[in-house]
Design a protein around this motif. Structure first.
Motif, PDB file in Angstrom:
ATOM      1  N   GLN A 157       0.821  -1.211   0.000  1.00  0.00           N
ATOM      2  CA  GLN A 157       0.000   0.000   0.000  1.00  0.00           C
ATOM      3  C   GLN A 157       0.859   1.268   0.000  1.00  0.00           C
ATOM      4  O   GLN A 157       0.801   2.066  -0.932  1.00  0.00           O
ATOM      5  N   THR A 158       1.665   1.434   1.052  1.00  0.00           N
ATOM      6  CA  THR A 158       2.458   2.660   1.178  1.00  0.00           C
ATOM      7  C   THR A 158       3.427   2.831   0.018  1.00  0.00           C
ATOM      8  O   THR A 158       3.521   3.913  -0.572  1.00  0.00           O
ATOM      9  N   LEU A 159       4.144   1.774  -0.313  1.00  0.00           N
ATOM     10  CA  LEU A 159       5.146   1.860  -1.379  1.00  0.00           C
ATOM     11  C   LEU A 159       4.529   2.195  -2.735  1.00  0.00           C
ATOM     12  O   LEU A 159       4.984   3.128  -3.408  1.00  0.00           O
ATOM     13  N   PRO A 160       3.473   1.492  -3.175  1.00  0.00           N
ATOM     14  CA  PRO A 160       2.852   1.861  -4.456  1.00  0.00           C
ATOM     15  C   PRO A 160       2.283   3.276  -4.457  1.00  0.00           C
ATOM     16  O   PRO A 160       2.377   3.986  -5.463  1.00  0.00           O
ATOM     17  N   GLU A 161       1.691   3.691  -3.328  1.00  0.00           N
ATOM     18  CA  GLU A 161       1.140   5.045  -3.254  1.00  0.00           C
ATOM     19  C   GLU A 161       2.249   6.089  -3.370  1.00  0.00           C
ATOM     20  O   GLU A 161       2.103   7.091  -4.076  1.00  0.00           O
ATOM     21  N   THR A 162       3.351   5.849  -2.678  1.00  0.00           N
ATOM     22  CA  THR A 162       4.477   6.778  -2.737  1.00  0.00           C
ATOM     23  C   THR A 162       5.063   6.833  -4.139  1.00  0.00           C
ATOM     24  O   THR A 162       5.412   7.901  -4.648  1.00  0.00           O
ATOM     25  N   HIS A 163       5.153   5.672  -4.773  1.00  0.00           N
ATOM     26  CA  HIS A 163       5.671   5.620  -6.140  1.00  0.00           C
ATOM     27  C   HIS A 163       4.769   6.405  -7.084  1.00  0.00           C
ATOM     28  O   HIS A 163       5.240   7.147  -7.949  1.00  0.00           O
ATOM     29  N   GLY A 164       3.452   6.268  -6.890  1.00  0.00           N
ATOM     30  CA  GLY A 164       2.514   7.004  -7.731  1.00  0.00           C
ATOM     31  C   GLY A 164       2.632   8.502  -7.545  1.00  0.00           C
ATOM     32  O   GLY A 164       2.607   9.270  -8.512  1.00  0.00           O
ATOM     33  N   GLN A 165       2.803   8.925  -6.296  1.00  0.00           N
ATOM     34  CA  GLN A 165       2.953  10.349  -6.018  1.00  0.00           C
ATOM     35  C   GLN A 165       4.244  10.886  -6.620  1.00  0.00           C
ATOM     36  O   GLN A 165       4.278  11.990  -7.176  1.00  0.00           O
ATOM     37  N   THR A 166       5.312  10.081  -6.529  1.00  0.00           N
ATOM     38  CA  THR A 166       6.597  10.500  -7.095  1.00  0.00           C
ATOM     39  C   THR A 166       6.507  10.624  -8.609  1.00  0.00           C
ATOM     40  O   THR A 166       6.996  11.581  -9.211  1.00  0.00           O
ATOM     41  N   THR A 167       5.845   9.646  -9.235  1.00  0.00           N
ATOM     42  CA  THR A 167       5.691   9.660 -10.693  1.00  0.00           C
ATOM     43  C   THR A 167       4.864  10.852 -11.145  1.00  0.00           C
ATOM     44  O   THR A 167       5.202  11.540 -12.112  1.00  0.00           O
TER      45      THR A 167
END
Length: 213
Positions: A196-206
């Motif tokens: 959850q946290t990792l994919p969300e953070t990756h999406g925000q970074t992208t």
């Protein structure tokens, strides 16, 4: 794709048993590299994982343990819990375990810090290389659980510690050297971090990178 089947609960509602060992990345797959995840484009992964698993990085023993834990969680623990969740949500009876006994016959063949490595439970399930009365009893117990499950769809039976279904409480069975204990929420926090946290953070970074172009 498997993830799509899981999301849509397009699964047979047959009894399902799955589990992991408590040191999945401890030895057998310890030579797998995390280099792909540590590339500059995956900086978000590195930051979150280092914070959760490693900390300051000053403790070399903790660094070693953290490396094996990351491997085990990414390659085995997260997929196992995803599968358990999906089958449960589809309506199937699910039984989840964490095996914790390192086989005695391997103690002088691998480092002492290795706990229960990937595949170690197979020896007890089939009664291979049983080296003590303790392991004899453990092997008989596991044969009973696995045999009952194959025959009835439930691992439970006379003389065994009750193994609850994996449900909303996320109960699972810890299979230790001399006892079996019911617990809840197998690696719950790290599962949430990696799924959850990792994919969300990756999406925000992208999204941020795209907005800056």
């Amino acid at each position: 794709p498997v993830d799509e089947l899981f999301r849509n609960s397009e699964l047979l509602t047959l009894p399902f048993m799955t589990g992991v060992n408590n040191d999945e990345g401890g030895w057998l797959i310890g030579n797998v590299s995390l280099a792909h995840f540590l590339q500059p484009e995956n900086a978000h992964f590195k930051k979150l994982v280092v914070e959760e698993y490693v900390g300051t990085g000053e403790d070399r023993l903790k660094n070693r343990e953290s490396f094996t834990q990351v491997l085990g969680d990414l390659m085995f623990v997260v997929p196992a819990i995803k599968a358990a969740n999906a089958h449960r949500d589809a309506g199937a009876p699910v039984y989840l375990y964490e095996y914790q006994h390192p086989p005695k016959f391997l103690q002088d063949k691998r480092p002492s810090f290795v706990k229960s490595d990937h595949g170690d439970e197979i020896f007890m399930v089939f009664g291979f290389y049983v080296c003590s009365e303790e392991e004899e009893q453990l092997s008989r117990t596991m044969m009973s659980y696995w045999g009952n499950f194959a025959y009835t769809g439930s691992p439970n039976g006379r003389g065994l510690v009750h193994w609850p279904k994996y449900g909303a409480k996320e109960e699972y069975l810890e299979i230790r050297s001399t006892e079996q204990v019911v617990s809840q929420g197998l690696k719950k926090d790290r599962f949430a971090l990696l799924t959850q946290t990792l994919p969300e953070t990756h999406g925000q970074t992208t999204d941020k990178e795209h907005s800056e172009l």
